[in-house]
Design a protein around this motif. Structure first.
Motif, PDB file in Angstrom:
ATOM      1  N   VAL A  60      -2.550  -0.764  32.221  1.00 50.82           N
ATOM      2  CA  VAL A  60      -2.556  -0.034  33.489  1.00 50.82           C
ATOM      3  C   VAL A  60      -3.594   1.066  33.362  1.00 50.82           C
ATOM      4  O   VAL A  60      -3.554   1.870  32.437  1.00 50.82           O
ATOM      5  CB  VAL A  60      -1.162   0.557  33.809  1.00 50.82           C
ATOM      6  N   ASP A  63      -3.798   3.721  38.643  1.00 50.40           N
ATOM      7  CA  ASP A  63      -2.800   3.012  39.461  1.00 50.40           C
ATOM      8  C   ASP A  63      -3.139   1.539  39.609  1.00 50.40           C
ATOM      9  O   ASP A  63      -2.765   0.901  40.596  1.00 50.40           O
ATOM     10  CB  ASP A  63      -2.712   3.656  40.850  1.00 50.40           C
ATOM     11  N   LEU A  65      -3.244  -2.354  37.745  1.00 51.10           N
ATOM     12  CA  LEU A  65      -2.892  -3.276  36.666  1.00 51.10           C
ATOM     13  C   LEU A  65      -4.123  -4.121  36.380  1.00 51.10           C
ATOM     14  O   LEU A  65      -4.704  -4.706  37.296  1.00 51.10           O
ATOM     15  CB  LEU A  65      -1.735  -4.179  37.097  1.00 51.10           C
ATOM     16  N   LEU A  99      -1.388  -1.060  42.011  1.00 46.22           N
ATOM     17  CA  LEU A  99       0.060  -0.960  41.928  1.00 46.22           C
ATOM     18  C   LEU A  99       0.598  -0.004  42.990  1.00 46.22           C
ATOM     19  O   LEU A  99      -0.031   1.018  43.283  1.00 46.22           O
ATOM     20  CB  LEU A  99       0.474  -0.458  40.540  1.00 46.22           C
ATOM     21  N   CYS A 103       6.462   2.261  41.692  1.00 47.45           N
ATOM     22  CA  CYS A 103       6.709   1.538  40.442  1.00 47.45           C
ATOM     23  C   CYS A 103       6.579   2.491  39.251  1.00 47.45           C
ATOM     24  O   CYS A 103       6.000   3.554  39.358  1.00 47.45           O
ATOM     25  CB  CYS A 103       5.757   0.354  40.296  1.00 47.45           C
ATOM     26  N   LYS A 105       4.834   2.854  36.116  1.00 52.97           N
ATOM     27  CA  LYS A 105       3.656   2.310  35.432  1.00 52.97           C
ATOM     28  C   LYS A 105       3.793   2.333  33.912  1.00 52.97           C
ATOM     29  O   LYS A 105       3.264   1.475  33.223  1.00 52.97           O
ATOM     30  CB  LYS A 105       2.416   3.064  35.884  1.00 52.97           C
ATOM     31  N   GLU A 106       4.535   3.310  33.393  1.00 49.96           N
ATOM     32  CA  GLU A 106       4.702   3.437  31.945  1.00 49.96           C
ATOM     33  C   GLU A 106       5.627   2.355  31.375  1.00 49.96           C
ATOM     34  O   GLU A 106       5.702   2.178  30.166  1.00 49.96           O
ATOM     35  CB  GLU A 106       5.276   4.810  31.588  1.00 49.96           C
ATOM     36  N   VAL A 108       5.669  -1.005  32.485  1.00 50.33           N
ATOM     37  CA  VAL A 108       5.190  -2.358  32.774  1.00 50.33           C
ATOM     38  C   VAL A 108       5.260  -3.168  31.482  1.00 50.33           C
ATOM     39  O   VAL A 108       4.878  -2.686  30.414  1.00 50.33           O
ATOM     40  CB  VAL A 108       3.747  -2.325  33.333  1.00 50.33           C
ATOM     41  N   VAL A 121       6.879  -5.418  36.624  1.00 49.33           N
ATOM     42  CA  VAL A 121       6.570  -4.066  37.075  1.00 49.33           C
ATOM     43  C   VAL A 121       7.848  -3.492  37.682  1.00 49.33           C
ATOM     44  O   VAL A 121       8.218  -3.863  38.798  1.00 49.33           O
ATOM     45  CB  VAL A 121       5.430  -4.069  38.120  1.00 49.33           C
TER      46      VAL A 121
END
Length: 136
Positions: A60, A63, A65, A99, A103, A105-106, A108, A121
């Motif tokens: 990531v 923001d 992916l 993304l 969500c 992100k940390e 995923v 996600v």
């Protein structure tokens, strides 16, 4: 920032256009990717045949992916075009998906198995407070 639903809809539109052929519907064609959304988050599937787990990188970036792979091969001499030619090749795959803001992100996660990449996600767990309003 996009919501998860907007992201899924945008990806559907992009790939419907890509895989639409005259006289057929996209329902007849299995696309090399899929996205499913539920209350827990998004689950994305990407077909990546011929690649190994070590050749696939998922991360990531802000923001976005990013799914990237590069496969290089050198197979020695080729009979095509006469003797003495070295045959080598390279396949590069890169996809960037914006993304949604709801969500985590940390958290995923990605799993690669039998040429298929699955990316999870998770959504932010938002507790909704409902207050009943008296109608007069």
């Amino acid at each position: 920032m996009r919501t998860m639903r907007q992201m899924v809809d945008a990806m559907d539109r992009v790939f419907e256009d890509t895989f639409a052929f005259p006289g057929t519907s996209t329902g007849d064609i299995r696309t090399p990717w899929d996205v499913k959304e539920d209350e827990a988050g998004l689950k994305m599937r990407f077909d990546m045949p011929g690649l190994s787990k070590e050749e696939v990188k998922v991360f990531v970036e802000d923001d976005v992916l990013v799914i990237r792979s590069e496969q290089r091969e050198e197979n020695g001499e080729s009979k095509e075009g006469g003797e003495g030619w070295r045959r080598s090749g390279s396949r590069v795959y890169e996809m960037r998906v914006a993304l949604p803001e709801e969500c985590v992100k940390e958290k995923v996660k990605a799993e690669f198995k039998n040429g298929v990449l699955i990316v999870d996600v998770p959504k932010i767990n938002v507790e909704r407070k409902v207050t009943e309003v008296e109608v007069q």
